[in-house]
Design a protein around this motif. Structure first.
Motif, PDB file in Angstrom:
ATOM      1  N   ARG A   1     -16.634   5.402 -49.858  1.00  0.00           N
ATOM      2  CA  ARG A   1     -15.833   5.624 -48.649  1.00  0.00           C
ATOM      3  C   ARG A   1     -15.439   4.292 -48.010  1.00  0.00           C
ATOM      4  O   ARG A   1     -14.295   4.102 -47.579  1.00  0.00           O
ATOM      5  CB  ARG A   1     -16.606   6.475 -47.642  1.00  0.00           C
ATOM      6  CG  ARG A   1     -15.800   6.794 -46.380  1.00  0.00           C
ATOM      7  CD  ARG A   1     -16.558   7.701 -45.425  1.00  0.00           C
ATOM      8  NE  ARG A   1     -15.731   8.044 -44.276  1.00  0.00           N
ATOM      9  CZ  ARG A   1     -15.577   7.258 -43.223  1.00  0.00           C
ATOM     10  NH1 ARG A   1     -16.198   6.089 -43.169  1.00  0.00           N
ATOM     11  NH2 ARG A   1     -14.792   7.620 -42.215  1.00  0.00           N
ATOM     12  N   SER A   2     -16.389   3.356 -47.948  1.00  0.00           N
ATOM     13  CA  SER A   2     -16.104   2.048 -47.372  1.00  0.00           C
ATOM     14  C   SER A   2     -15.010   1.334 -48.157  1.00  0.00           C
ATOM     15  O   SER A   2     -14.113   0.703 -47.579  1.00  0.00           O
ATOM     16  CB  SER A   2     -17.371   1.189 -47.345  1.00  0.00           C
ATOM     17  OG  SER A   2     -17.093  -0.106 -46.865  1.00  0.00           O
ATOM     18  N   GLN A   3     -15.059   1.435 -49.487  1.00  0.00           N
ATOM     19  CA  GLN A   3     -14.011   0.827 -50.309  1.00  0.00           C
ATOM     20  C   GLN A   3     -12.658   1.465 -50.028  1.00  0.00           C
ATOM     21  O   GLN A   3     -11.637   0.780 -49.954  1.00  0.00           O
ATOM     22  CB  GLN A   3     -14.345   0.980 -51.793  1.00  0.00           C
ATOM     23  CG  GLN A   3     -15.348  -0.033 -52.302  1.00  0.00           C
ATOM     24  CD  GLN A   3     -15.476   0.007 -53.813  1.00  0.00           C
ATOM     25  OE1 GLN A   3     -15.233   1.032 -54.438  1.00  0.00           O
ATOM     26  NE2 GLN A   3     -15.866  -1.098 -54.412  1.00  0.00           N
ATOM     27  N   MET A   4     -12.643   2.766 -49.861  1.00  0.00           N
ATOM     28  CA  MET A   4     -11.383   3.489 -49.673  1.00  0.00           C
ATOM     29  C   MET A   4     -10.725   3.165 -48.336  1.00  0.00           C
ATOM     30  O   MET A   4      -9.509   3.040 -48.250  1.00  0.00           O
ATOM     31  CB  MET A   4     -11.615   4.994 -49.794  1.00  0.00           C
ATOM     32  CG  MET A   4     -11.951   5.464 -51.194  1.00  0.00           C
ATOM     33  SD  MET A   4     -12.251   7.237 -51.267  1.00  0.00           S
ATOM     34  CE  MET A   4     -10.659   7.885 -50.785  1.00  0.00           C
ATOM     35  N   ILE A   5     -11.529   3.016 -47.269  1.00  0.00           N
ATOM     36  CA  ILE A   5     -10.937   2.835 -45.945  1.00  0.00           C
ATOM     37  C   ILE A   5     -10.736   1.361 -45.588  1.00  0.00           C
ATOM     38  O   ILE A   5     -10.024   1.046 -44.636  1.00  0.00           O
ATOM     39  CB  ILE A   5     -11.799   3.509 -44.854  1.00  0.00           C
ATOM     40  CG1 ILE A   5     -13.172   2.823 -44.731  1.00  0.00           C
ATOM     41  CG2 ILE A   5     -11.943   4.994 -45.117  1.00  0.00           C
ATOM     42  CD1 ILE A   5     -14.029   3.354 -43.608  1.00  0.00           C
ATOM     43  N   SER A   6     -11.332   0.447 -46.347  1.00  0.00           N
ATOM     44  CA  SER A   6     -11.182  -0.981 -46.048  1.00  0.00           C
ATOM     45  C   SER A   6      -9.826  -1.485 -46.540  1.00  0.00           C
ATOM     46  O   SER A   6      -9.286  -0.990 -47.539  1.00  0.00           O
ATOM     47  CB  SER A   6     -12.296  -1.787 -46.718  1.00  0.00           C
ATOM     48  OG  SER A   6     -13.559  -1.425 -46.209  1.00  0.00           O
ATOM     49  N   PRO A   7      -9.259  -2.477 -45.871  1.00  0.00           N
ATOM     50  CA  PRO A   7      -7.987  -3.055 -46.348  1.00  0.00           C
ATOM     51  C   PRO A   7      -8.135  -3.637 -47.744  1.00  0.00           C
ATOM     52  O   PRO A   7      -9.221  -4.065 -48.143  1.00  0.00           O
ATOM     53  CB  PRO A   7      -7.702  -4.162 -45.320  1.00  0.00           C
ATOM     54  CG  PRO A   7      -8.507  -3.807 -44.125  1.00  0.00           C
ATOM     55  CD  PRO A   7      -9.730  -3.114 -44.636  1.00  0.00           C
ATOM     56  N   LYS A   8      -7.049  -3.659 -48.482  1.00  0.00           N
ATOM     57  CA  LYS A   8      -7.026  -4.278 -49.804  1.00  0.00           C
ATOM     58  C   LYS A   8      -6.324  -5.628 -49.712  1.00  0.00           C
ATOM     59  O   LYS A   8      -5.588  -5.897 -48.759  1.00  0.00           O
ATOM     60  CB  LYS A   8      -6.313  -3.370 -50.806  1.00  0.00           C
ATOM     61  CG  LYS A   8      -7.059  -2.077 -51.115  1.00  0.00           C
ATOM     62  CD  LYS A   8      -6.270  -1.245 -52.121  1.00  0.00           C
ATOM     63  CE  LYS A   8      -7.073  -0.034 -52.591  1.00  0.00           C
ATOM     64  NZ  LYS A   8      -7.437   0.878 -51.495  1.00  0.00           N
ATOM     65  N   LYS A   9      -6.562  -6.465 -50.703  1.00  0.00           N
ATOM     66  CA  LYS A   9      -5.830  -7.726 -50.795  1.00  0.00           C
ATOM     67  C   LYS A   9      -4.808  -7.600 -51.915  1.00  0.00           C
ATOM     68  O   LYS A   9      -5.065  -6.951 -52.935  1.00  0.00           O
ATOM     69  CB  LYS A   9      -6.792  -8.895 -51.060  1.00  0.00           C
ATOM     70  CG  LYS A   9      -7.758  -9.147 -49.911  1.00  0.00           C
ATOM     71  CD  LYS A   9      -8.693 -10.313 -50.197  1.00  0.00           C
ATOM     72  CE  LYS A   9      -8.018 -11.645 -50.021  1.00  0.00           C
ATOM     73  NZ  LYS A   9      -8.979 -12.774 -50.098  1.00  0.00           N
ATOM     74  N   VAL A  10      -3.657  -8.209 -51.730  1.00  0.00           N
ATOM     75  CA  VAL A  10      -2.566  -8.061 -52.689  1.00  0.00           C
ATOM     76  C   VAL A  10      -2.323  -9.383 -53.414  1.00  0.00           C
ATOM     77  O   VAL A  10      -2.361 -10.458 -52.804  1.00  0.00           O
ATOM     78  CB  VAL A  10      -1.272  -7.578 -51.997  1.00  0.00           C
ATOM     79  CG1 VAL A  10      -0.814  -8.544 -50.905  1.00  0.00           C
ATOM     80  CG2 VAL A  10      -0.163  -7.358 -53.022  1.00  0.00           C
ATOM     81  N   TYR A  11      -2.093  -9.277 -54.722  1.00  0.00           N
ATOM     82  CA  TYR A  11      -1.753 -10.430 -55.537  1.00  0.00           C
ATOM     83  C   TYR A  11      -0.571 -10.075 -56.443  1.00  0.00           C
ATOM     84  O   TYR A  11      -0.485  -8.964 -56.958  1.00  0.00           O
ATOM     85  CB  TYR A  11      -2.947 -10.876 -56.388  1.00  0.00           C
ATOM     86  CG  TYR A  11      -4.111 -11.330 -55.542  1.00  0.00           C
ATOM     87  CD1 TYR A  11      -4.117 -12.582 -54.942  1.00  0.00           C
ATOM     88  CD2 TYR A  11      -5.196 -10.477 -55.307  1.00  0.00           C
ATOM     89  CE1 TYR A  11      -5.180 -12.985 -54.133  1.00  0.00           C
ATOM     90  CE2 TYR A  11      -6.257 -10.880 -54.508  1.00  0.00           C
ATOM     91  CZ  TYR A  11      -6.235 -12.131 -53.922  1.00  0.00           C
ATOM     92  OH  TYR A  11      -7.265 -12.518 -53.120  1.00  0.00           O
ATOM     93  N   ALA A  12       0.332 -11.034 -56.621  1.00  0.00           N
ATOM     94  CA  ALA A  12       1.499 -10.831 -57.473  1.00  0.00           C
ATOM     95  C   ALA A  12       1.152 -11.151 -58.924  1.00  0.00           C
ATOM     96  O   ALA A  12       0.187 -11.864 -59.211  1.00  0.00           O
ATOM     97  CB  ALA A  12       2.652 -11.713 -57.008  1.00  0.00           C
ATOM     98  N   ALA A  13       1.962 -10.623 -59.832  1.00  0.00           N
ATOM     99  CA  ALA A  13       1.729 -10.860 -61.255  1.00  0.00           C
ATOM    100  C   ALA A  13       1.956 -12.304 -61.642  1.00  0.00           C
ATOM    101  O   ALA A  13       1.471 -12.760 -62.681  1.00  0.00           O
ATOM    102  CB  ALA A  13       2.648  -9.963 -62.081  1.00  0.00           C
ATOM    103  N   ASP A  14       2.679 -13.050 -60.788  1.00  0.00           N
ATOM    104  CA  ASP A  14       3.073 -14.409 -61.157  1.00  0.00           C
ATOM    105  C   ASP A  14       3.368 -15.197 -59.892  1.00  0.00           C
ATOM    106  O   ASP A  14       4.085 -14.713 -59.008  1.00  0.00           O
ATOM    107  CB  ASP A  14       4.304 -14.355 -62.063  1.00  0.00           C
ATOM    108  CG  ASP A  14       4.768 -15.718 -62.507  1.00  0.00           C
ATOM    109  OD1 ASP A  14       4.143 -16.299 -63.411  1.00  0.00           O
ATOM    110  OD2 ASP A  14       5.780 -16.208 -61.963  1.00  0.00           O
ATOM    111  N   THR A  15       2.832 -16.410 -59.793  1.00  0.00           N
ATOM    112  CA  THR A  15       3.060 -17.205 -58.585  1.00  0.00           C
ATOM    113  C   THR A  15       4.489 -17.718 -58.492  1.00  0.00           C
ATOM    114  O   THR A  15       5.009 -17.903 -57.388  1.00  0.00           O
ATOM    115  CB  THR A  15       2.080 -18.398 -58.531  1.00  0.00           C
ATOM    116  OG1 THR A  15       2.197 -19.166 -59.732  1.00  0.00           O
ATOM    117  CG2 THR A  15       0.647 -17.908 -58.370  1.00  0.00           C
TER     118      THR A  15
END
Length: 415
Positions: free
Chosen positions: A287-301
């Motif tokens: 539940r904590s994983q589901m409600i916590s914000p995620k971090k986003v990363y692109a496939a390529d810088t």
């Protein structure tokens, strides 16, 4: 009965001539036997396992999957048939056209079948299973993770070997550019990324076209998304915020979309296209994983840098994105740690945290205590005796009560 007749009539009207399929095959096989097929990739196709299993290579568009197949084609000693199904002449390929493809395979005496962008075909997994049963050696590529995993799970269970391909790694970049590992070459790689064709030309229009193709062809058209402009705004927003935390509510407000469920669905589509990865907070509570914000990363810088407003691009976040991509090549499960402090990456192997990485463009008096404290907290709470801080150009080592902390520049680091 009437429905069967209608379906038969439809297949007749969309049937592709055998000559057309042969034309596409001849065109591609001419190209891969005469054109430069680039440098050898670090990802090696497991040839020893192919006799009874299909190798399935997935990855973002334009990362080099076709080239990898071309390199394989050139090294084979048995007859092989190579065909890219993402071709305008094959856009209406139907089940009825498999018969003509079978005829061509038999006529050419092929032992190997190299099918590029196979997700374009209807019920391709059924056809591939048939080819495996007929003792053909099969290697496939595709650009959609969800479609591949779903279909492989139904008809190719236990008969396939999955493999992921990414844009060029730093070491592949160095080889292509004839450069040596250094701070200067790292900075070039940081801003240019690893898409092969872009590295050869430097034309940022290629990256813009790639972005549009993924958004419209791989996501909007395939998933029949009506709010095309909103999805495009969301993808652009994410590209400008790599390394940051986000929530569906935050994005919903930023792009004026009403439902959080829509944002979550679009995130799934973007991740399945390999355009973005979304990293969860490490927690033993689902539940904590589901409600916590995620971090986003692109496939390529390079993609993130060239298509976002440069003034908004933070070098530290680009370096963090680069470290994520390097880790993701080897480890499919990566989290971030957050407690009193933060640690950028928790690497899990078989579900168990084993490695910790902090990323900082440059350690200095203002940030050193924060970076070390966050890493130490993760080391203590996850019982991991060593942590690593990746920088642009610093070497150091700290022995603390918690354990060893190594500071390495990205250009010296080996995952």
């Amino acid at each position: 009965m009437f429905d069967d007749i209608k379906q038969f009539s439809k297949e007749l009207t969309t049937m592709i001539l055998k000559q057309t399929i042969e034309q596409v095959i001849a065109e591609w096989q001419s190209r891969i036997t005469t054109e430069d097929v680039g440098i050898k990739r670090e990802s090696a196709i497991p040839l020893d396992s192919i006799s009874s299993h299909a190798v399935v290579i997935s990855g973002i568009r334009r990362c080099g999957k076709s080239t990898l197949l071309a390199q394989l084609y050139r090294q084979l000693t048995e007859p092989a048939l190579f065909i890219n199904f993402d071709h305008p002449l094959l856009i209406d390929f139907s089940n009825a056209d498999y018969t003509r493809l079978d005829q061509i395979i038999e006529q050419q005496g092929a032992k190997w079948l190299l099918f590029d962008e196979v997700q374009m075909l209807p019920q391709w997994e059924v056809y591939v299973r048939q080819k495996l049963d007929q003792r053909y050696k099969v290697v496939l590529t595709g650009s959609n993770a969800s479609m591949l995993s779903r279909e492989l799970g139904t008809h190719l269970t236990g008969r396939h070997i999955p493999m992921e391909l990414f844009p060029f790694s730093y070491h592949e970049f160095l080889k292509l550019k004839s450069l040596v590992a250094s701070h200067d070459s790292l900075r070039e790689y940081l801003f240019s990324g690893g898409f092969p064709e872009y590295l050869k030309t430097g034309d940022t229009r290629q990256l813009a076209t790639l972005f549009q193709d993924i958004i419209y062809r791989d996501i909007i058209v395939r998933h029949n998304i009506k709010e095309a402009a909103s999805l495009h705004r969301m993808a652009t927003f994410l590209l400008q915020n790599v390394g940051n935390k986000f929530s569906a509510t935050k994005i919903k407000q930023a792009i004026s979309v009403n439902a959080s469920s829509t944002i979550l669905n679009w995130c799934n589509c973007l991740e399945n296209s390999y355009l973005f990865s979304f990293v969860e907070k490490h927690s033993y509570s689902v539940r904590s994983q589901m409600i916590s914000p995620k971090k986003v990363y692109a496939a390529d810088t390079g993609l993130a840098f060239s298509l976002s407003t440069h003034a908004m691009t933070d070098e530290g976040h680009l370096l963090e994105n680069l470290v994520f991509i390097a880790l993701r090549r080897h480890f499919p499960q990566i989290h971030y740690y957050e407690g009193t402090g933060e640690c950028d990456f928790v690497v899990l192997e078989n579900g168990i945290p084993t490695r910790l990485f902090q990323v900082c463009s440059e350690l200095n008096a203002d940030n050193m205590q924060r970076e070390i404290n966050g890493l130490e907290e993760a080391m203590r709470n996850l019982s991991i005796p060593k942590g690593t801080i990746i920088t642009q150009n610093q070497n150091d080592h700290f022995q603390t009560e918690t354990g060893n902390i190594e500071v390495l520049p990205f250009w010296e680091w080996n995952v």
